[in-house]
Design a protein around this motif. Structure first.
Motif, PDB file in Angstrom:
ATOM      1  N   ARG A 187       0.631  -1.222  -0.301  1.00  0.00           N
ATOM      2  CA  ARG A 187       0.042   0.074  -0.452  1.00  0.00           C
ATOM      3  C   ARG A 187       1.059   1.033  -0.024  1.00  0.00           C
ATOM      4  O   ARG A 187       0.757   2.362  -0.403  1.00  0.00           O
ATOM      5  CB  ARG A 187      -0.686  -0.008   1.356  1.00  0.00           C
ATOM      6  N   LEU A 188       2.053   1.739   0.746  1.00  0.00           N
ATOM      7  CA  LEU A 188       3.025   2.785   0.332  1.00  0.00           C
ATOM      8  C   LEU A 188       3.715   2.495  -0.797  1.00  0.00           C
ATOM      9  O   LEU A 188       3.376   4.061  -1.172  1.00  0.00           O
ATOM     10  CB  LEU A 188       4.012   1.841   1.815  1.00  0.00           C
ATOM     11  N   VAL A 189       4.308   1.698  -1.075  1.00  0.00           N
ATOM     12  CA  VAL A 189       4.320   1.664  -3.101  1.00  0.00           C
ATOM     13  C   VAL A 189       3.260   1.941  -4.184  1.00  0.00           C
ATOM     14  O   VAL A 189       4.028   2.555  -4.986  1.00  0.00           O
ATOM     15  CB  VAL A 189       5.676   0.631  -2.729  1.00  0.00           C
ATOM     16  N   THR A 190       1.750   2.205  -3.199  1.00  0.00           N
ATOM     17  CA  THR A 190       1.213   1.919  -4.353  1.00  0.00           C
ATOM     18  C   THR A 190       0.958   3.589  -4.305  1.00  0.00           C
ATOM     19  O   THR A 190      -0.634   4.677  -4.983  1.00  0.00           O
ATOM     20  CB  THR A 190      -0.143   1.055  -5.310  1.00  0.00           C
ATOM     21  N   GLY A 191       0.922   3.941  -3.117  1.00  0.00           N
ATOM     22  CA  GLY A 191       0.636   4.902  -2.836  1.00  0.00           C
ATOM     23  C   GLY A 191      -1.123   5.488  -2.173  1.00  0.00           C
ATOM     24  O   GLY A 191      -1.591   6.199  -1.624  1.00  0.00           O
ATOM     25  N   HIS A 192      -1.247   4.253  -1.609  1.00  0.00           N
ATOM     26  CA  HIS A 192      -2.810   4.184  -0.571  1.00  0.00           C
ATOM     27  C   HIS A 192      -2.442   4.202   0.579  1.00  0.00           C
ATOM     28  O   HIS A 192      -3.820   4.381   2.059  1.00  0.00           O
ATOM     29  CB  HIS A 192      -3.104   3.128  -1.035  1.00  0.00           C
ATOM     30  N   ALA A 193      -0.887   4.446   1.499  1.00  0.00           N
ATOM     31  CA  ALA A 193      -1.008   4.408   2.629  1.00  0.00           C
ATOM     32  C   ALA A 193       0.361   5.143   2.626  1.00  0.00           C
ATOM     33  O   ALA A 193       1.236   5.115   1.411  1.00  0.00           O
ATOM     34  CB  ALA A 193      -0.354   3.256   3.317  1.00  0.00           C
ATOM     35  N   GLN A 194       0.537   6.026   3.727  1.00  0.00           N
ATOM     36  CA  GLN A 194       1.790   6.910   4.588  1.00  0.00           C
ATOM     37  C   GLN A 194       2.828   6.618   5.391  1.00  0.00           C
ATOM     38  O   GLN A 194       1.965   5.482   6.505  1.00  0.00           O
ATOM     39  CB  GLN A 194       0.683   8.134   4.738  1.00  0.00           C
ATOM     40  N   SER A 195       3.112   6.608   4.809  1.00  0.00           N
ATOM     41  CA  SER A 195       4.933   5.372   6.347  1.00  0.00           C
ATOM     42  C   SER A 195       5.212   6.422   7.478  1.00  0.00           C
ATOM     43  O   SER A 195       4.835   5.338   8.274  1.00  0.00           O
ATOM     44  CB  SER A 195       5.848   5.539   5.292  1.00  0.00           C
ATOM     45  N   LEU A 196       5.165   7.394   7.141  1.00  0.00           N
ATOM     46  CA  LEU A 196       4.861   7.896   8.733  1.00  0.00           C
ATOM     47  C   LEU A 196       3.132   8.022   9.970  1.00  0.00           C
ATOM     48  O   LEU A 196       3.804   7.832  11.201  1.00  0.00           O
ATOM     49  CB  LEU A 196       5.474   9.542   9.059  1.00  0.00           C
ATOM     50  N   SER A 197       2.262   7.609   9.198  1.00  0.00           N
ATOM     51  CA  SER A 197       0.915   8.041   9.942  1.00  0.00           C
ATOM     52  C   SER A 197       1.129   5.925  10.501  1.00  0.00           C
ATOM     53  O   SER A 197       0.966   6.417  11.420  1.00  0.00           O
ATOM     54  CB  SER A 197      -0.112   7.737   8.965  1.00  0.00           C
ATOM     55  N   ALA A 198       1.949   5.378   9.543  1.00  0.00           N
ATOM     56  CA  ALA A 198       1.851   3.581  10.083  1.00  0.00           C
ATOM     57  C   ALA A 198       2.861   3.691  10.613  1.00  0.00           C
ATOM     58  O   ALA A 198       2.447   2.759  11.968  1.00  0.00           O
ATOM     59  CB  ALA A 198       2.482   2.529   8.490  1.00  0.00           C
ATOM     60  N   VAL A 199       3.983   4.246  10.723  1.00  0.00           N
ATOM     61  CA  VAL A 199       4.846   4.044  12.261  1.00  0.00           C
ATOM     62  C   VAL A 199       4.060   4.340  13.334  1.00  0.00           C
ATOM     63  O   VAL A 199       4.050   3.950  14.582  1.00  0.00           O
ATOM     64  CB  VAL A 199       5.962   5.320  11.938  1.00  0.00           C
ATOM     65  N   LEU A 200       3.205   5.241  13.647  1.00  0.00           N
ATOM     66  CA  LEU A 200       3.021   6.817  13.616  1.00  0.00           C
ATOM     67  C   LEU A 200       1.460   5.722  14.755  1.00  0.00           C
ATOM     68  O   LEU A 200       1.122   5.999  16.322  1.00  0.00           O
ATOM     69  CB  LEU A 200       2.148   8.173  13.966  1.00  0.00           C
ATOM     70  N   ARG A 201       0.848   5.236  13.835  1.00  0.00           N
ATOM     71  CA  ARG A 201      -0.316   3.875  14.624  1.00  0.00           C
ATOM     72  C   ARG A 201       0.293   2.740  14.962  1.00  0.00           C
ATOM     73  O   ARG A 201      -0.823   2.191  14.906  1.00  0.00           O
ATOM     74  CB  ARG A 201      -1.458   3.755  13.513  1.00  0.00           C
ATOM     75  N   ASN A 202       1.393   2.512  15.108  1.00  0.00           N
ATOM     76  CA  ASN A 202       2.203   0.932  15.429  1.00  0.00           C
ATOM     77  C   ASN A 202       1.584   0.399  14.332  1.00  0.00           C
ATOM     78  O   ASN A 202       1.572  -1.020  15.325  1.00  0.00           O
ATOM     79  CB  ASN A 202       1.595   0.695  16.892  1.00  0.00           C
ATOM     80  N   GLU A 203       1.081   0.488  12.982  1.00  0.00           N
ATOM     81  CA  GLU A 203       1.700  -0.729  11.797  1.00  0.00           C
ATOM     82  C   GLU A 203       2.183  -1.085  11.668  1.00  0.00           C
ATOM     83  O   GLU A 203       2.875  -2.345  11.222  1.00  0.00           O
ATOM     84  CB  GLU A 203       0.269  -0.125  11.052  1.00  0.00           C
ATOM     85  N   THR A 204       2.754   0.114  11.671  1.00  0.00           N
ATOM     86  CA  THR A 204       4.542  -0.918  10.967  1.00  0.00           C
ATOM     87  C   THR A 204       5.937  -0.351  12.620  1.00  0.00           C
ATOM     88  O   THR A 204       5.943   0.715  12.836  1.00  0.00           O
ATOM     89  CB  THR A 204       5.199  -0.296  10.154  1.00  0.00           C
ATOM     90  N   THR A 205       6.941  -1.450  12.573  1.00  0.00           N
ATOM     91  CA  THR A 205       7.766  -0.534  13.397  1.00  0.00           C
ATOM     92  C   THR A 205       9.129   0.214  12.070  1.00  0.00           C
ATOM     93  O   THR A 205      10.026  -0.560  11.946  1.00  0.00           O
ATOM     94  CB  THR A 205       8.255  -1.409  14.569  1.00  0.00           C
ATOM     95  N   TYR A 206      10.338   0.767  12.870  1.00  0.00           N
ATOM     96  CA  TYR A 206      11.009   1.044  13.295  1.00  0.00           C
ATOM     97  C   TYR A 206      12.168   1.736  13.904  1.00  0.00           C
ATOM     98  O   TYR A 206      11.735   1.980  14.930  1.00  0.00           O
ATOM     99  CB  TYR A 206      11.081   2.905  12.121  1.00  0.00           C
ATOM    100  N   SER A 207      13.353   1.955  14.072  1.00  0.00           N
ATOM    101  CA  SER A 207      14.511   1.955  14.929  1.00  0.00           C
ATOM    102  C   SER A 207      15.740   2.057  14.326  1.00  0.00           C
ATOM    103  O   SER A 207      15.499   1.818  12.994  1.00  0.00           O
ATOM    104  CB  SER A 207      14.480   0.584  15.808  1.00  0.00           C
ATOM    105  N   GLY A 208      16.049   3.190  15.114  1.00  0.00           N
ATOM    106  CA  GLY A 208      17.581   3.193  14.415  1.00  0.00           C
ATOM    107  C   GLY A 208      17.868   4.827  13.750  1.00  0.00           C
ATOM    108  O   GLY A 208      16.852   5.635  14.470  1.00  0.00           O
ATOM    109  N   ASN A 209      18.640   4.963  12.836  1.00  0.00           N
ATOM    110  CA  ASN A 209      18.521   6.129  12.264  1.00  0.00           C
ATOM    111  C   ASN A 209      17.235   6.709  11.679  1.00  0.00           C
ATOM    112  O   ASN A 209      16.933   7.079  10.260  1.00  0.00           O
ATOM    113  CB  ASN A 209      19.913   6.852  11.366  1.00  0.00           C
ATOM    114  N   VAL A 210      16.396   8.223  12.351  1.00  0.00           N
ATOM    115  CA  VAL A 210      15.787   8.348  11.992  1.00  0.00           C
ATOM    116  C   VAL A 210      15.506   9.439  10.558  1.00  0.00           C
ATOM    117  O   VAL A 210      14.715   9.351  10.133  1.00  0.00           O
ATOM    118  CB  VAL A 210      14.823   9.129  13.204  1.00  0.00           C
TER     119      VAL A 210
END
Length: 125
Positions: A72-95
């Motif tokens: 969905r991110l690569v087709t434009g149907h979702a936003q990466s930062l929104s997904a991180v903030l909603r805990n749909e995905t996790t990210y660690s390291g250099n922001v």
């Protein structure tokens, strides 16, 4: 693996000169899960260049996501930062790497830049 994801990663090196203008460098490992399977992508970012391999390795940041969300991110149907903030995905390291990498994702289909709309209206008599 979704065809859109494969095409997205294949296009990164060619698109990098236009997208990566900031003087940020680093390695981002992207882990995409589908059921019990995890696919790994290692993206080395630098000013104006990107290299992509299907590997794990030492990375400055790690992004864990479902393959469905990443499609969905690569087709434009979702936003990466929104997904991180909603805990749909996790990210660690250099922001900064996330902030730079997200520029590769397309806008939602049909979205227009408000600045462009304003310029068009100013030009009208």
């Amino acid at each position: 693996m979704d065809q859109a994801i494969e095409q997205f990663f294949a296009s990164l090196p060619a698109r990098a000169p236009a997208v990566l203008r900031a003087p940020v460098s680093g390695t981002l490992q992207i882990d995409l899960t589908t059921g019990n399977r995890t696919d790994h992508w290692l993206v080395e970012l630098g000013p104006g260049e990107a290299a992509v391999t299907r590997a794990r390795g030492p990375a400055d940041a790690i992004w864990n996501s479902s393959a469905e969300l990443f499609a969905r991110l690569v087709t434009g149907h979702a936003q990466s930062l929104s997904a991180v903030l909603r805990n749909e995905t996790t990210y660690s390291g250099n922001v900064m790497l996330l902030l730079v990498f997200r520029r590769f994702f397309p806008n939602r289909p049909g979205v227009r830049d408000p600045r462009k709309i304003a310029r068009e209206q100013v030009r009208r008599p």
